[in-house]
Design a protein around this motif. Sequence first.
Motif, PDB file in Angstrom:
ATOM      1  N   LYS A 163       1.487  -1.021  -0.371  1.00  0.00           N
ATOM      2  CA  LYS A 163      -0.005   0.020   0.144  1.00  0.00           C
ATOM      3  C   LYS A 163       1.120   1.056  -0.333  1.00  0.00           C
ATOM      4  CE  LYS A 163      -4.397  -2.073   2.219  1.00  0.00           C
ATOM      5  NZ  LYS A 163      -5.128  -1.543   3.866  1.00  0.00           N
ATOM      6  N   SER A 188      -0.258   4.585   1.645  1.00  0.00           N
ATOM      7  CA  SER A 188       0.382   4.758   2.773  1.00  0.00           C
ATOM      8  C   SER A 188      -0.273   3.897   3.495  1.00  0.00           C
ATOM      9  CB  SER A 188      -0.597   5.598   2.735  1.00  0.00           C
ATOM     10  OG  SER A 188      -2.110   5.524   2.875  1.00  0.00           O
ATOM     11  N   PRO A 221      -0.750   1.269   7.330  1.00  0.00           N
ATOM     12  CA  PRO A 221      -0.980   1.783   8.556  1.00  0.00           C
ATOM     13  C   PRO A 221       0.181   2.178   9.468  1.00  0.00           C
ATOM     14  CG  PRO A 221      -2.172  -0.027   8.326  1.00  0.00           C
ATOM     15  CD  PRO A 221      -1.305   0.683   7.248  1.00  0.00           C
ATOM     16  N   HIS A 222      -0.088   2.765  10.037  1.00  0.00           N
ATOM     17  CA  HIS A 222       1.459   3.415  11.123  1.00  0.00           C
ATOM     18  C   HIS A 222       0.981   2.835  12.232  1.00  0.00           C
ATOM     19  CE1 HIS A 222       5.341   4.037  13.291  1.00  0.00           C
ATOM     20  NE2 HIS A 222       4.649   4.324  13.738  1.00  0.00           N
ATOM     21  N   PHE A 223       1.195   1.947  13.543  1.00  0.00           N
ATOM     22  CA  PHE A 223       1.216   1.106  14.508  1.00  0.00           C
ATOM     23  C   PHE A 223       1.900   0.209  15.208  1.00  0.00           C
ATOM     24  CE2 PHE A 223      -1.121  -1.394  11.789  1.00  0.00           C
ATOM     25  CZ  PHE A 223      -0.557  -3.094  12.640  1.00  0.00           C
ATOM     26  N   VAL A 274      -5.871  -0.725  18.752  1.00  0.00           N
ATOM     27  CA  VAL A 274      -6.602   0.313  17.709  1.00  0.00           C
ATOM     28  C   VAL A 274      -7.914  -0.373  16.872  1.00  0.00           C
ATOM     29  CG1 VAL A 274      -3.672  -0.307  16.952  1.00  0.00           C
ATOM     30  CG2 VAL A 274      -5.387  -2.246  16.071  1.00  0.00           C
ATOM     31  N   VAL A 311      -9.940  -1.323  13.752  1.00  0.00           N
ATOM     32  CA  VAL A 311      -9.592  -2.084  12.678  1.00  0.00           C
ATOM     33  C   VAL A 311     -10.575  -1.403  11.179  1.00  0.00           C
ATOM     34  CG1 VAL A 311      -8.506  -3.584  10.960  1.00  0.00           C
ATOM     35  CG2 VAL A 311      -7.440  -3.189  13.390  1.00  0.00           C
ATOM     36  N   VAL A 349      -1.549  -6.398   6.633  1.00  0.00           N
ATOM     37  CA  VAL A 349      -1.195  -4.895   6.341  1.00  0.00           C
ATOM     38  C   VAL A 349      -1.816  -4.450   5.351  1.00  0.00           C
ATOM     39  CG1 VAL A 349       0.385  -3.375   6.703  1.00  0.00           C
ATOM     40  CG2 VAL A 349       0.665  -5.312   8.291  1.00  0.00           C
ATOM     41  N   SER A 405      -8.902  -0.967   5.567  1.00  0.00           N
ATOM     42  CA  SER A 405      -8.927   0.039   4.947  1.00  0.00           C
ATOM     43  C   SER A 405      -8.614   1.146   5.446  1.00  0.00           C
ATOM     44  CB  SER A 405     -10.763   0.800   4.501  1.00  0.00           C
ATOM     45  OG  SER A 405     -11.307   0.433   5.845  1.00  0.00           O
ATOM     46  N   LYS A 406      -8.287   0.828   7.448  1.00  0.00           N
ATOM     47  CA  LYS A 406      -8.390   2.660   7.693  1.00  0.00           C
ATOM     48  C   LYS A 406      -7.959   1.820   9.283  1.00  0.00           C
ATOM     49  CE  LYS A 406     -10.754   5.560   9.464  1.00  0.00           C
ATOM     50  NZ  LYS A 406     -11.219   6.608  10.264  1.00  0.00           N
ATOM     51  N   VAL A 407      -6.893   1.683   9.985  1.00  0.00           N
ATOM     52  CA  VAL A 407      -6.509   2.203  11.153  1.00  0.00           C
ATOM     53  C   VAL A 407      -5.897   2.958  12.102  1.00  0.00           C
ATOM     54  CG1 VAL A 407      -4.499   0.391  12.533  1.00  0.00           C
ATOM     55  CG2 VAL A 407      -5.028  -0.418  10.831  1.00  0.00           C
ATOM     56  N   ASP A 408      -7.095   2.756  13.315  1.00  0.00           N
ATOM     57  CA  ASP A 408      -7.056   4.473  13.724  1.00  0.00           C
ATOM     58  C   ASP A 408      -6.294   3.791  15.327  1.00  0.00           C
ATOM     59  OD1 ASP A 408      -8.022   5.747  12.759  1.00  0.00           O
ATOM     60  OD2 ASP A 408      -9.988   5.592  13.119  1.00  0.00           O
TER      61      ASP A 408
END
Lengths: 206, 135
Positions: free
Chosen positions: B13, B15, B17-19, B25, B27, B75, B81-84
């Motif tokens: 990808k 960008s 995800p950074h964790f 998190v 997901v 990953v 789609s997004k990892v917060d």
Amino acid sequence: MTNGLIGKKLGMTQVFDASRLTPVTIIEAGPCRVVAIKTKELDQYEAVQLSFGEVKERKLSKSELGHLKKNQAAPSRILREFKKDGNPAVGQVVTVGMFQKGDWVDVIGISKGKGFQGVVKRHHYAGGPESHGSMFHRAPGSIGASSFPSRVWKGKTLPGHMGSERVTVQRLKVVESRSDENLLFVRGAIPGAISGLVIVRKSKKS
Amino acid sequence: MNQLERIQRSLTKKSAPHFEIGDTVRVHVKVIEGEKERIQVYEGTVIARKGSLNTETFTVRKLSYGVGVERIFPVHSPIVSKVDVVRQGRVRRAKLYYLRGKKGKFAKVEEREFVGESKPSAQSPAAKEETVTAS
């Protein structure tokens, strides 16, 4: 032009389509140059000879170089014959563009050598119990009857050299074909070690 | 091998995800039901990251009605789609498999930067000691 081309196995990885993960093998396929065309009149059979890769001129013998020079081909060590398909001409280049996403291909390679192996690994014999006083573990056991035939049948499966042989995997799906980078992604595994020579051809079962 | 690595890099990808390990998190997972597509959120602690380049995966553990649940996500999969990052955790190992055998406060990861309430900070040293000796 031909029904296939020559390539090099680069290794395995995975790709994602919309949602699913697919295991793929990446093959650096082509570009292959048409070196010679065998005809029925001259050679009693029809085929197209392709070359793949380049080497230094001094690495080749005089006879090899002579054959390539006669057809104005670059010095190459790898020559393979393919079935004729259409009207190829000497000097034409076969690229991976002949395969599109969704096509079926067969891949031929030389399997990894396993050395001298016993019957359990080589022919999938079950072997004996490991414990409980058993004295029969991985031996082949009886290899035939006695007075008849008084010999061992031809083709009896026994220990011996395993691997390093030509293996064909039929009907693999083309997941991606990058003609600008000469890369072919096929689903699943193919025979041989990384950087081994492989032949990719149109599937016989498509 | 370099050529393969270069291709693998092209499959990652842009960008990612950074964790980090120990982070809590959320997901965001794409779920396709028939023709509809919706986003499902899965929240838990990252207990492992495995693999490299485009084959990297991470394991998220959570407790669901008292039962431990672990999901492994690639990953670089398009369904992630997004990892917060909800909370950052302070951990001293790369794989938090010791959390599997723990219950209650011992199954928690100490928070990293800001220590907000007094309760978790009071609990965390005990949890810390316990986990270190256990693992």
